[in-house]
Enzyme design. Structure first.
Site, PDB file in Angstrom:
ATOM      1  N   ASP A  48      37.970  22.191  43.926  1.00 55.06           N
ATOM      2  CA  ASP A  48      37.967  23.596  43.534  1.00 55.06           C
ATOM      3  C   ASP A  48      36.617  24.223  43.848  1.00 55.06           C
ATOM      4  O   ASP A  48      35.602  23.851  43.254  1.00 55.06           O
ATOM      5  CB  ASP A  48      38.265  23.703  42.027  1.00 55.06           C
ATOM      6  CG  ASP A  48      38.661  25.110  41.630  1.00 55.06           C
ATOM      7  OD1 ASP A  48      38.661  25.998  42.506  1.00 55.06           O
ATOM      8  OD2 ASP A  48      38.965  25.313  40.446  1.00 55.06           O
ATOM      9  N   ASP A  49      36.595  25.147  44.780  1.00 58.56           N
ATOM     10  CA  ASP A  49      35.382  25.899  45.154  1.00 58.56           C
ATOM     11  C   ASP A  49      34.350  25.037  45.874  1.00 58.56           C
ATOM     12  O   ASP A  49      33.163  25.388  45.883  1.00 58.56           O
ATOM     13  CB  ASP A  49      34.732  26.563  43.933  1.00 58.56           C
ATOM     14  CG  ASP A  49      35.593  27.637  43.289  1.00 58.56           C
ATOM     15  OD1 ASP A  49      36.739  27.824  43.727  1.00 58.56           O
ATOM     16  OD2 ASP A  49      35.120  28.282  42.334  1.00 58.56           O
ATOM     17  N   CYS A  88      41.679  30.716  43.963  1.00 54.36           N
ATOM     18  CA  CYS A  88      42.432  29.521  43.561  1.00 54.36           C
ATOM     19  C   CYS A  88      43.951  29.641  43.645  1.00 54.36           C
ATOM     20  O   CYS A  88      44.599  28.882  44.366  1.00 54.36           O
ATOM     21  CB  CYS A  88      42.063  29.150  42.123  1.00 54.36           C
ATOM     22  SG  CYS A  88      40.317  28.790  41.893  1.00 54.36           S
ATOM     23  N   ARG A  92      46.475  27.633  46.318  1.00 55.87           N
ATOM     24  CA  ARG A  92      47.277  26.485  45.885  1.00 55.87           C
ATOM     25  C   ARG A  92      48.768  26.724  46.149  1.00 55.87           C
ATOM     26  O   ARG A  92      49.508  25.801  46.512  1.00 55.87           O
ATOM     27  CB  ARG A  92      47.020  26.214  44.397  1.00 55.87           C
ATOM     28  CG  ARG A  92      45.651  25.609  44.184  1.00 55.87           C
ATOM     29  CD  ARG A  92      45.011  25.952  42.846  1.00 55.87           C
ATOM     30  NE  ARG A  92      43.583  25.724  42.957  1.00 55.87           N
ATOM     31  CZ  ARG A  92      42.994  24.526  42.783  1.00 55.87           C
ATOM     32  NH1 ARG A  92      43.723  23.486  42.424  1.00 55.87           N
ATOM     33  NH2 ARG A  92      41.701  24.383  42.945  1.00 55.87           N
ATOM     34  N   LYS A 145      43.981  20.167  38.396  1.00 58.38           N
ATOM     35  CA  LYS A 145      44.205  21.610  38.210  1.00 58.38           C
ATOM     36  C   LYS A 145      45.473  22.053  38.929  1.00 58.38           C
ATOM     37  O   LYS A 145      45.648  21.768  40.114  1.00 58.38           O
ATOM     38  CB  LYS A 145      42.998  22.367  38.750  1.00 58.38           C
ATOM     39  CG  LYS A 145      43.147  23.881  38.731  1.00 58.38           C
ATOM     40  CD  LYS A 145      41.859  24.559  39.146  1.00 58.38           C
ATOM     41  CE  LYS A 145      42.051  26.053  39.312  1.00 58.38           C
ATOM     42  NZ  LYS A 145      40.782  26.746  39.606  1.00 58.38           N
ATOM     43  N   HIS A 147      47.219  25.604  38.231  1.00 57.47           N
ATOM     44  CA  HIS A 147      46.921  27.027  38.439  1.00 57.47           C
ATOM     45  C   HIS A 147      48.021  27.783  39.174  1.00 57.47           C
ATOM     46  O   HIS A 147      47.768  28.734  39.909  1.00 57.47           O
ATOM     47  CB  HIS A 147      45.570  27.222  39.159  1.00 57.47           C
ATOM     48  CG  HIS A 147      44.850  28.445  38.662  1.00 57.47           C
ATOM     49  ND1 HIS A 147      43.594  28.825  39.083  1.00 57.47           N
ATOM     50  CD2 HIS A 147      45.236  29.369  37.746  1.00 57.47           C
ATOM     51  CE1 HIS A 147      43.233  29.924  38.473  1.00 57.47           C
ATOM     52  NE2 HIS A 147      44.213  30.274  37.653  1.00 57.47           N
ATOM     53  N   SER A 170      41.882  27.184  35.541  1.00 63.21           N
ATOM     54  CA  SER A 170      40.462  26.944  35.833  1.00 63.21           C
ATOM     55  C   SER A 170      39.721  26.455  34.596  1.00 63.21           C
ATOM     56  O   SER A 170      40.077  26.776  33.459  1.00 63.21           O
ATOM     57  CB  SER A 170      39.804  28.223  36.345  1.00 63.21           C
ATOM     58  OG  SER A 170      40.369  28.597  37.576  1.00 63.21           O
ATOM     59  N   HIS A 242      34.149  23.797  40.599  1.00 63.50           N
ATOM     60  CA  HIS A 242      34.231  25.137  39.987  1.00 63.50           C
ATOM     61  C   HIS A 242      33.342  25.158  38.748  1.00 63.50           C
ATOM     62  O   HIS A 242      33.320  24.198  37.982  1.00 63.50           O
ATOM     63  CB  HIS A 242      35.699  25.370  39.610  1.00 63.50           C
ATOM     64  CG  HIS A 242      36.036  26.756  39.168  1.00 63.50           C
ATOM     65  ND1 HIS A 242      35.569  27.301  37.997  1.00 63.50           N
ATOM     66  CD2 HIS A 242      36.834  27.703  39.732  1.00 63.50           C
ATOM     67  CE1 HIS A 242      36.062  28.519  37.863  1.00 63.50           C
ATOM     68  NE2 HIS A 242      36.825  28.790  38.908  1.00 63.50           N
ATOM     69  N   ASP A 294      40.033  24.350  47.884  1.00 60.87           N
ATOM     70  CA  ASP A 294      40.952  25.490  47.786  1.00 60.87           C
ATOM     71  C   ASP A 294      40.371  26.807  48.290  1.00 60.87           C
ATOM     72  O   ASP A 294      41.095  27.735  48.602  1.00 60.87           O
ATOM     73  CB  ASP A 294      41.443  25.674  46.342  1.00 60.87           C
ATOM     74  CG  ASP A 294      40.356  26.163  45.403  1.00 60.87           C
ATOM     75  OD1 ASP A 294      39.156  25.905  45.661  1.00 60.87           O
ATOM     76  OD2 ASP A 294      40.696  26.802  44.384  1.00 60.87           O
ATOM     77  N   ASN A 295      39.044  26.893  48.356  1.00 62.91           N
ATOM     78  CA  ASN A 295      38.387  28.102  48.875  1.00 62.91           C
ATOM     79  C   ASN A 295      36.897  27.810  48.995  1.00 62.91           C
ATOM     80  O   ASN A 295      36.418  26.757  48.589  1.00 62.91           O
ATOM     81  CB  ASN A 295      38.636  29.332  47.973  1.00 62.91           C
ATOM     82  CG  ASN A 295      38.346  29.102  46.504  1.00 62.91           C
ATOM     83  OD1 ASN A 295      39.263  29.030  45.682  1.00 62.91           O
ATOM     84  ND2 ASN A 295      37.078  28.950  46.156  1.00 62.91           N
ATOM     85  N   LYS A 315      33.443  32.201  48.485  1.00 64.37           N
ATOM     86  CA  LYS A 315      34.689  32.442  47.746  1.00 64.37           C
ATOM     87  C   LYS A 315      34.954  33.932  47.563  1.00 64.37           C
ATOM     88  O   LYS A 315      34.073  34.683  47.186  1.00 64.37           O
ATOM     89  CB  LYS A 315      34.576  31.769  46.373  1.00 64.37           C
ATOM     90  CG  LYS A 315      35.721  32.054  45.413  1.00 64.37           C
ATOM     91  CD  LYS A 315      35.511  31.319  44.106  1.00 64.37           C
ATOM     92  CE  LYS A 315      36.637  31.601  43.124  1.00 64.37           C
ATOM     93  NZ  LYS A 315      36.511  30.780  41.904  1.00 64.37           N
TER      94      LYS A 315
END
Ligand code: MG
Length: 479
Positions: A48-49, A88, A92, A145, A147, A170, A242, A294-295, A315
């Site tokens: 994540d991130d 996010c 996803r 996660k 989301h 998150s 994240h 994811d980003n 992001k």
């Protein structure tokens, strides 16, 4: 069209720096052993991130990721791997469905992700990658996660996964009222009342996030051992890096990259444990492992956010730093080792595994992903030549081969421009020569921009309205 082809270099140059033949042959023979008569296991590790520049093998100067570097060396490291959205929830949704999130209603311009007060989620009519594996009798597991909706009807267990263990959104959500403004940096568990679920039941609240990366790894290792007797699919989506940053005691102060580096190194350590488990269990030659994010990095958090390396911003934006992420594929004896400079996208994972496991894609909907398996297995040029860059449900930019046109620009969180700016003429970048999007090449290239605009228009024609899931309130609550 001629202008594009005459300058498009990506596919003609294609790949690949191939490593030695001998290791390929040795592991290939080994892979014909006990599990050769069944389709491969697949593990997708999704952070994540985590930014494009956050791993040693992608140029991180301080953070050490030796296990991911080894994974990349034994497999393929893609330098132009993308996500379909720069935050996010829609990112996803794209991975799970192989479809741009605008098709499923899983993106929105203002309310960009799902929150604990959201009632929406991934619609039941969408086919997830787990449901694809179910066609072929796999055991399927989501860890981490999600989301894509936290109400029971939206959880992984309702979307083709046999089990779920994780935080459903998150790790900075459910902030406890009255905590300091900088709580996202302080990393105190009691500032965030996030739940930890086992299937559909809350088993811990607040989740102890200091140990969450290790526990997700433990779960994945245990699942790999428990289910080695039949094909398995594991989707491991780490909640970190994240913000707020958490790491277990063993990793505090370990990295020269500070707290953020500690988090990345703990994730790296976990990847090493998972790959070693596969080796120890004799599954390495029969398991595809994918690592991505994811980003791009959340740059407004300074040293608590990651790095996009040479790419512009992070992001939240349609500049490259928001959309381009690490992409590593590992399957000893099957994935042809090398560095891949062609384009790929998380949209492609669903059709790629469909080809690898001989599953049927649905024919009643548009699948935006393409099959990357020829590139993975033999180093053939990637079938992907185009990327559409969305911010929420708005199409801002298009890339075809080396050219990217921005019809609208808007910065990542805290970066300029803060409001959407329509660009007329469009900004045009040559991403092969200028991945940092520094030099606008619009002048003298009106034909290229016109071609990219025609691709955008043709794509738009394929979009049918879908209910916006991100603005649906919880039942009996106002949005
Ligand atoms: Mg993210």
């Amino acid at each position: 069209m001629i202008a594009i082809n005459s300058v498009g270099q990506g596919r003609s140059k294609a790949l690949v720096a191939v490593l030695g033949f001998s290791a390929w042959w040795v592991v290939g023979v080994w892979a014909t052993g006990a599990y050769a008569d069944r389709p491969p296991n697949v593990v997708i590790i999704f952070c994540d991130d985590l930014g494009y520049g956050d791993l040693s093998c992608y140029g991180a100067p301080k953070t050490r990721t030796p296990r991911l570097d080894r994974m990349a060396g034994e497999g393929q490291r893609w330098t132009q791997f993308y996500v379909a959205a720069n935050v996010c929830t829609p990112s996803r949704a794209a991975l799970q469905t192989g479809r741009y999130p605008v098709r499923s209603g899983m993106c929105s311009y203002k309310r960009r992700v799902l929150f604990p007060n959201s009632g929406g989620g991934l619609p039941a009519r969408e086919l997830t990658i787990a449901e694809l594996f179910k066609q072929r009798g796999y055991t399927t597991h989501a860890v981490g996660k999600w989301h894509l909706g936290h109400l029971p009807k939206h959880l992984p267990t309702r979307h083709g996964y046999d089990s779920y263990f994780g935080i459903p959104y998150s790790n900075d959500m459910d902030r406890v009222p009255g905590v300091p403004k900088n709580a996202n940096r302080d990393g105190r568990v009691d500032y965030f009342n996030v739940p930890l679920l086992r299937d559909e039941t809350v088993v811990e609240r607040p989740a102890d996030q200091h140990t969450i990366t290790r526990r997700y790894t433990d779960e994945t290792v245990a699942l790999s051992k428990r289910h080695k007797g039949r094909p398995f699919f594991i989707y491991l989506a780490h909640n970190l890096p994240h913000i707020p940053l958490f790491r277990s005691t063993d990793f505090v102060g370990r990295s020269r990259g500070g707290a953020y580096g500690d988090v990345i190194e703990e994730i790296d350590h976990g990847v090493g444990r998972i790959l070693q488990t596969l080796r120890d269990e004799g599954l390495a030659g029969h398991t595809l492992v994918v690592f991505s994010s994811d980003n791009g990095p959340w740059l407004s958090y300074g040293d608590h956010g990651g790095s996009a390396g040479p790419l512009r911003q992070g992001k939240g934006t349609t500049f490259e730093g928001g959309h381009r992420v690490p992409g590593i594929f590992w399957w000893p004896g099957r994935v042809k080792p090398g560095v891949v400079n062609d384009m790929g996208c998380t949209l492609d994972l669903l059709p790629t595994v469909a080809a690898l496991i001989d599953a049927q894609l649905p024919d009643d909907r548009i699948i935006d992903g393409v099959d990357l398996s020829p590139t993975l297995l033999s180093g053939a040029p990637s079938a992907r030549d185009t990327i559409f860059y969305y911010r929420g449900d708005r199409l801002y930019a298009v890339r075809h081969e080396k050219w990217k046109a921005h019809f609208t620009t808007q910065g990542s969180y805290g970066s300029s421009p803060k409001q959407a700016q329509v660009q007329n003429p469009a900004l045009l970048y040559d991403l092969e020569a200028d991945p940092g999007e520094k030099v606008n090449r619009a002048e003298g290239n009106a034909d290229v921009i016109a071609w990219l605009r025609s691709l955008a228009e043709a794509h738009r024609q394929t979009i049918k309205p879908a209910t916006n899931q991100l603005t649906i309130p919880l039942p009996n609550r106002k949005p």
